[in-house]
Design an enzyme around this catalytic site. Structure first.
Site, PDB file in Angstrom:
ATOM      1  N   LEU A  22      41.284  44.159  45.297  1.00  0.00           N
ATOM      2  CA  LEU A  22      42.092  45.351  45.004  1.00  0.00           C
ATOM      3  C   LEU A  22      42.620  45.980  46.300  1.00  0.00           C
ATOM      4  CD1 LEU A  22      42.911  47.710  42.998  1.00  0.00           C
ATOM      5  CD2 LEU A  22      40.666  48.690  43.482  1.00  0.00           C
ATOM      6  N   VAL A  23      41.719  46.236  47.236  1.00  0.00           N
ATOM      7  CA  VAL A  23      42.096  46.942  48.467  1.00  0.00           C
ATOM      8  C   VAL A  23      42.830  46.017  49.444  1.00  0.00           C
ATOM      9  CG1 VAL A  23      41.170  48.076  50.523  1.00  0.00           C
ATOM     10  CG2 VAL A  23      40.260  48.651  48.263  1.00  0.00           C
ATOM     11  N   SER A  82      32.731  53.950  51.360  1.00  0.00           N
ATOM     12  CA  SER A  82      32.859  54.406  49.972  1.00  0.00           C
ATOM     13  C   SER A  82      32.342  55.841  49.884  1.00  0.00           C
ATOM     14  CB  SER A  82      32.010  53.505  49.093  1.00  0.00           C
ATOM     15  OG  SER A  82      31.705  54.143  47.883  1.00  0.00           O
ATOM     16  N   SER A  83      32.826  56.581  48.880  1.00  0.00           N
ATOM     17  CA  SER A  83      32.346  57.957  48.736  1.00  0.00           C
ATOM     18  C   SER A  83      30.901  58.013  48.227  1.00  0.00           C
ATOM     19  CB  SER A  83      33.261  58.748  47.802  1.00  0.00           C
ATOM     20  OG  SER A  83      33.283  58.169  46.525  1.00  0.00           O
ATOM     21  N   CYS A  84      30.340  56.871  47.791  1.00  0.00           N
ATOM     22  CA  CYS A  84      28.944  56.902  47.314  1.00  0.00           C
ATOM     23  C   CYS A  84      27.938  56.934  48.458  1.00  0.00           C
ATOM     24  CB  CYS A  84      28.670  55.752  46.368  1.00  0.00           C
ATOM     25  SG  CYS A  84      28.686  54.180  47.192  1.00  0.00           S
ATOM     26  N   TYR A 120      24.154  49.528  47.344  1.00  0.00           N
ATOM     27  CA  TYR A 120      25.521  49.410  47.864  1.00  0.00           C
ATOM     28  C   TYR A 120      25.772  50.474  48.935  1.00  0.00           C
ATOM     29  CZ  TYR A 120      30.668  49.619  47.697  1.00  0.00           C
ATOM     30  OH  TYR A 120      32.001  49.641  48.008  1.00  0.00           O
ATOM     31  N   LYS A 167      26.813  50.199  52.972  1.00  0.00           N
ATOM     32  CA  LYS A 167      28.009  50.829  53.546  1.00  0.00           C
ATOM     33  C   LYS A 167      27.636  51.783  54.687  1.00  0.00           C
ATOM     34  CE  LYS A 167      31.365  48.942  51.248  1.00  0.00           C
ATOM     35  NZ  LYS A 167      32.340  48.105  51.951  1.00  0.00           N
ATOM     36  N   PRO A 189      36.931  55.774  51.275  1.00  0.00           N
ATOM     37  CA  PRO A 189      37.804  56.038  50.139  1.00  0.00           C
ATOM     38  C   PRO A 189      37.034  56.568  48.932  1.00  0.00           C
ATOM     39  CG  PRO A 189      37.617  53.669  50.523  1.00  0.00           C
ATOM     40  CD  PRO A 189      36.689  54.346  51.474  1.00  0.00           C
ATOM     41  N   THR A 190      37.720  57.368  48.130  1.00  0.00           N
ATOM     42  CA  THR A 190      37.179  57.806  46.857  1.00  0.00           C
ATOM     43  C   THR A 190      37.302  56.660  45.840  1.00  0.00           C
ATOM     44  OG1 THR A 190      37.290  59.596  45.276  1.00  0.00           O
ATOM     45  CG2 THR A 190      39.402  58.724  46.019  1.00  0.00           C
ATOM     46  N   ASN A 191      37.067  56.924  44.538  1.00  0.00           N
ATOM     47  CA  ASN A 191      37.206  55.871  43.514  1.00  0.00           C
ATOM     48  C   ASN A 191      38.660  55.379  43.488  1.00  0.00           C
ATOM     49  OD1 ASN A 191      34.695  57.052  42.962  1.00  0.00           O
ATOM     50  ND2 ASN A 191      34.821  56.508  40.807  1.00  0.00           N
ATOM     51  N   LEU A 192      38.835  54.065  43.614  1.00  0.00           N
ATOM     52  CA  LEU A 192      40.182  53.488  43.700  1.00  0.00           C
ATOM     53  C   LEU A 192      40.545  52.778  42.408  1.00  0.00           C
ATOM     54  CD1 LEU A 192      39.605  51.899  47.196  1.00  0.00           C
ATOM     55  CD2 LEU A 192      40.891  54.000  46.722  1.00  0.00           C
ATOM     56  N   HIS A 246      34.882  49.032  37.213  1.00  0.00           N
ATOM     57  CA  HIS A 246      34.803  50.497  37.317  1.00  0.00           C
ATOM     58  C   HIS A 246      35.398  51.125  36.067  1.00  0.00           C
ATOM     59  CE1 HIS A 246      34.306  49.710  41.710  1.00  0.00           C
ATOM     60  NE2 HIS A 246      33.468  50.704  41.566  1.00  0.00           N
TER      61      HIS A 246
END
Ligand code: GDP
Length: 313
Positions: free
Chosen positions: A15-16, A108-110, A137, A141, A164-167, A180
């Site tokens: 995706l990214v 990741s924002s997590c 995960y 990160k 990044p936030t949720n993409l 997701h």
């Protein structure tokens, strides 16, 4: 980056990574180095070392990662921590040995604590316990961030990290069990519509709040920061806007034009209650998102309809 700089995009099928490649090509960068999984196994230390010493890229976008939705993260923790640590260790270490000009690592924002004050500022990292559904995960990160910072300190490298936030967007994983929420809901509503099902089952309570960024915006931000940011401290990338999963579901139901009911299965996890990034640092650096959620969703749904045959499972 110069237009003819050699740029390795790790994870260019995802995706990214695929969005970063689209953005670079649009901007006229001509010298991209791309390797699929068969051509270069990023889990293999020797293969990655050989690749770097042979091709000596000047810039690296580290978008290769094992990613997934809440259930995938919860049930495959070993795979998430092992594969992500291995990929980033191999790439970051060899990028340093090879003396590349600059690397951008995607986090990741997590990585932020589960009960973090909202919106989440960059300096809240490591101030509390992580959300349990994706802690393996997140730890990988966080290790990637620390690795970039440590190499900068010890070896004077220029490695930056973005969160990044949720993409979502084209080339996403639309798998119903492992994807997701946003792509999973597109597929669930679409299947319910064409099969004329009276209801669709979604997970959790619908109460959690999430922030969604269209992947082409993310790619634009990554290229922008590669060209305009050179510090070790992390940078959030998001919209600064949030929506409840319930409202997201209504929006997607509307776009797919499904008329049936939504049933919430609370035996499935909600995950973290809220995950909104503070994007003021990014705004000060001169970048803001452009694509609204409704527009991004429509583009994604159109792409989903046109690519039924080749969707990733
Ligand atoms: P998260 O942001 O790391 O929690 O990951 P997800 O994108 O997988 O899930 C976000 C939220 O959507 C969670 O609260 C899930 O419970 C909720 N959700 C509701 N229905 C679904 C679904 O069908 N698939 C997924 N992945 N999440 C869902």
């Amino acid at each position: 980056m110069q237009k003819n700089s050699s740029i390795y995009v790790a994870g260019h099928k995802g995706l990214v990574g695929s969005a970063i490649v689209r953005r670079l090509l649009d901007l006229g960068y001509t010298n991209l180095i791309l390797r699929n999984r068969r051509e270069l196994d990023l889990l293999c230390q020797k293969a990655v070392a050989d690749f770097f010493s042979e091709h000596r890229p000047e810039y690296v976008f580290l978008a290769a990662a094992k990613v997934g939705g809440i259930m995938s993260n919860k049930t495959h923790k070993a795979d998430f921590i092992y594969e992500n640590l291995q990929i980033q260790n191999n790439i970051i270490h060899n990028a340093a040995i090879c003396g590349i000009s600059k690397l951008l690592f995607l986090g990741s924002s997590c990585i932020y604590p589960r009960d973090c004050p909202q919106p989440m500022r960059e300096d809240y990292l490591l101030t509390g316990s992580l959300e349990k559904t994706n802690d393996a995960y997140a730890v990988a990160k966080i290790a990637g961030i620390k690795m970039c910072q440590s190499y900068n300190e010890q070896y004077n490298t220029n490695f930056i990290s973005v969160m990044p936030t949720n993409l979502y967007g084209i080339n996403d994983n639309f798998d119903i069990e492992n994807g997701h929420v946003l792509p999973s809901l597109i597929r669930k509503f679409y299947l319910a519509k064409i099969n004329e099902q009276p209801c669709v089952e979604l997970w959790g309570t619908g109460a959690p709040l999430r922030e969604f960024l269209y992947v082409d915006d993310l790619a634009d931000a990554c290229v922008y920061l590669m060209n305009n940011y050179a510090q070790s401290s992390i940078v959030n990338i998001g919209t600064g806007e949030e929506i409840s999963i319930k409202d997201l579901a209504m929006l997607i139901r509307d776009i797919v034009d499904y008329r049936g009911e939504i049933i919430w299965n609370s035996s499935r996890p909600d995950g973290t209650p809220r995950k909104l990034l503070d994007v003021s640092k990014l705004h000060v650096l001169g970048w803001q998102h452009r694509v609204t959620l409704r527009v991004g969703l429509k583009t994604t749904y159109t792409w989903f309809l046109q690519n039924q045959e080749t969707l990733r499972q």
